[in-house]
Design a protein around this motif. Structure first.
Motif, PDB file in Angstrom:
ATOM      1  N   ILE A   1      -2.267  -2.340  -2.962  1.00 21.41           N
ATOM      2  CA  ILE A   1      -0.958  -2.007  -3.522  1.00 21.41           C
ATOM      3  C   ILE A   1      -0.340  -0.789  -2.853  1.00 21.41           C
ATOM      4  CG2 ILE A   1      -1.431  -3.063  -5.766  1.00 21.41           C
ATOM      5  CD1 ILE A   1      -1.661  -0.149  -6.882  1.00 21.41           C
ATOM      6  N   GLY A   2      -1.147  -0.027  -2.108  1.00 22.54           N
ATOM      7  CA  GLY A   2      -0.602   1.154  -1.457  1.00 22.54           C
ATOM      8  C   GLY A   2      -1.692   2.066  -0.943  1.00 22.54           C
ATOM      9  N   SER A   3      -1.307   3.340  -0.722  1.00 22.81           N
ATOM     10  CA  SER A   3      -2.237   4.336  -0.189  1.00 22.81           C
ATOM     11  C   SER A   3      -2.002   5.681  -0.844  1.00 22.81           C
ATOM     12  CB  SER A   3      -2.040   4.518   1.315  1.00 22.81           C
ATOM     13  OG  SER A   3      -2.256   3.328   1.994  1.00 22.81           O
ATOM     14  N   VAL A   4      -3.094   6.409  -1.051  1.00 18.48           N
ATOM     15  CA  VAL A   4      -2.980   7.788  -1.512  1.00 18.48           C
ATOM     16  C   VAL A   4      -2.490   8.604  -0.317  1.00 18.48           C
ATOM     17  CG1 VAL A   4      -4.223   9.804  -2.368  1.00 18.48           C
ATOM     18  CG2 VAL A   4      -4.834   7.522  -3.192  1.00 18.48           C
ATOM     19  N   LEU A   5      -1.419   9.368  -0.520  1.00 15.99           N
ATOM     20  CA  LEU A   5      -0.888  10.188   0.560  1.00 15.99           C
ATOM     21  C   LEU A   5      -1.551  11.558   0.596  1.00 15.99           C
ATOM     22  CD1 LEU A   5       2.925   9.401   0.251  1.00 15.99           C
ATOM     23  CD2 LEU A   5       1.293   8.468   1.888  1.00 15.99           C
ATOM     24  N   LYS A   6      -1.552  12.227  -0.576  1.00 13.43           N
ATOM     25  CA  LYS A   6      -2.044  13.600  -0.637  1.00 13.43           C
ATOM     26  C   LYS A   6      -2.283  13.995  -2.080  1.00 13.43           C
ATOM     27  CE  LYS A   6       2.691  15.344  -0.695  1.00 13.43           C
ATOM     28  NZ  LYS A   6       3.667  16.205  -0.046  1.00 13.43           N
ATOM     29  N   THR A   7      -2.827  15.200  -2.240  1.00 12.70           N
ATOM     30  CA  THR A   7      -2.989  15.736  -3.591  1.00 12.70           C
ATOM     31  C   THR A   7      -1.664  16.350  -4.020  1.00 12.70           C
ATOM     32  OG1 THR A   7      -3.729  17.859  -2.750  1.00 12.70           O
ATOM     33  CG2 THR A   7      -5.432  16.218  -3.237  1.00 12.70           C
ATOM     34  N   ARG A   8      -1.547  16.584  -5.329  1.00 13.99           N
ATOM     35  CA  ARG A   8      -0.321  17.168  -5.870  1.00 13.99           C
ATOM     36  C   ARG A   8      -0.736  18.164  -6.950  1.00 13.99           C
ATOM     37  NH1 ARG A   8       3.665  15.516  -9.926  1.00 13.99           N
ATOM     38  NH2 ARG A   8       5.688  16.272  -9.244  1.00 13.99           N
TER      39      ARG A   8
ATOM     40  N   TYR B   1       1.773   6.294  -1.990  1.00 11.04           N
ATOM     41  CA  TYR B   1       2.864   5.435  -1.535  1.00 11.04           C
ATOM     42  C   TYR B   1       2.506   4.015  -1.951  1.00 11.04           C
ATOM     43  CZ  TYR B   1       6.139   2.937   1.410  1.00 11.04           C
ATOM     44  OH  TYR B   1       7.134   2.107   1.857  1.00 11.04           O
ATOM     45  N   ILE B   2       3.336   3.417  -2.803  1.00 11.79           N
ATOM     46  CA  ILE B   2       3.088   2.063  -3.307  1.00 11.79           C
ATOM     47  C   ILE B   2       4.004   1.107  -2.556  1.00 11.79           C
ATOM     48  CG2 ILE B   2       3.068   0.573  -5.350  1.00 11.79           C
ATOM     49  CD1 ILE B   2       1.026   2.905  -5.439  1.00 11.79           C
ATOM     50  N   ASP B   3       3.399   0.217  -1.745  1.00 12.25           N
ATOM     51  CA  ASP B   3       4.216  -0.729  -0.980  1.00 12.25           C
ATOM     52  C   ASP B   3       4.101  -2.154  -1.501  1.00 12.25           C
ATOM     53  OD1 ASP B   3       1.649  -1.207  -0.046  1.00 12.25           O
ATOM     54  OD2 ASP B   3       2.045  -0.537   1.988  1.00 12.25           O
ATOM     55  N   TYR B   4       3.519  -2.321  -2.684  1.00 13.23           N
ATOM     56  CA  TYR B   4       3.459  -3.635  -3.328  1.00 13.23           C
ATOM     57  C   TYR B   4       4.872  -4.010  -3.779  1.00 13.23           C
ATOM     58  CZ  TYR B   4       1.890  -7.415  -6.334  1.00 13.23           C
ATOM     59  OH  TYR B   4       1.706  -8.648  -6.895  1.00 13.23           O
ATOM     60  N   ASP B   5       5.222  -5.290  -3.642  1.00 20.09           N
ATOM     61  CA  ASP B   5       6.595  -5.741  -3.904  1.00 20.09           C
ATOM     62  C   ASP B   5       7.133  -5.407  -5.286  1.00 20.09           C
ATOM     63  OD1 ASP B   5       7.226  -6.735  -1.432  1.00 20.09           O
ATOM     64  OD2 ASP B   5       6.548  -8.756  -1.874  1.00 20.09           O
TER      65      ASP B   5
END
Length: 174
Positions: free
Chosen positions: A9-16, A25-29
């Protein structure tokens, strides 16, 4: 759980922040159709399960996630740059008019001139277009999935009919 039993469904970009929150970042439709209380992160080629405490999408394609037992930046940092998966059992069922080009994964590509090219084993979402990968004559062949290339799709038989540009296959076979 194996990767083939899941969908990305996506990838973890970074901590927050300092409390272990992850930005993804969620690239699932259609992420709004997903309902889950756990997810998998791909770590060293294996899927590691995590329970989700909080999942918010304040902006399109951006999610803020808190995972159970990940309550500090030191625990969250190793999870950055990891792909996020859900079990195939949680994948929403689409009706025919919701079919997208991303659903062609696993379909067999058949070219008008060359015949069967093989199963689509990978899809790459580039900014300009979607690229399909097949193994044809023991070589990986990439081609765009666009209106000019696709001549037909048989959803029931899982076949996509294409008319590849002249010479494209020659580039890979030489």
């Amino acid at each position: 759980m194996k990767i083939e039993d899941c969908f990305r469904i996506g990838s973890v970009l970074k901590t927050r922040g300092l409390k272990g929150e992850l930005q993804a970042y969620i690239d699932y439709d259609a992420p709004e159709k997903l309902q889950f209380d756990s997810l998998f992160l791909e770590v060293n080629g294996k899927l590691v399960p995590y329970f989700v405490e909080s999942f918010k999408m304040p902006m399109k394609n951006t999610a803020y996630i808190y995972l159970e037992d990940v309550d500090h930046i030191d625990k969250a940092t190793p999870l950055a740059k990891k792909d996020i998966y859900l079990s195939n059992k949680l994948k929403p069922v689409k009706d025919e008019n919701e079919f997208t080009l991303r659903d062609l994964m696993g379909f067999t590509a058949i070219d008008e001139d060359e015949g069967e090219l093989g199963e689509i084993i990978e899809l790459q979402d580039l900014p300009q277009q979607l690229i399909a990968t097949v193994v044809y004559k023991n070589r990986e062949v990439l081609f765009p999935l666009s209106e000019g290339i696709i001549t037909g799709i048989d959803v029931v038989k899982e076949i996509v009919y294409v008319d590849l540009p002249e010479g494209l296959l020659d580039i890979y076979l030489e």
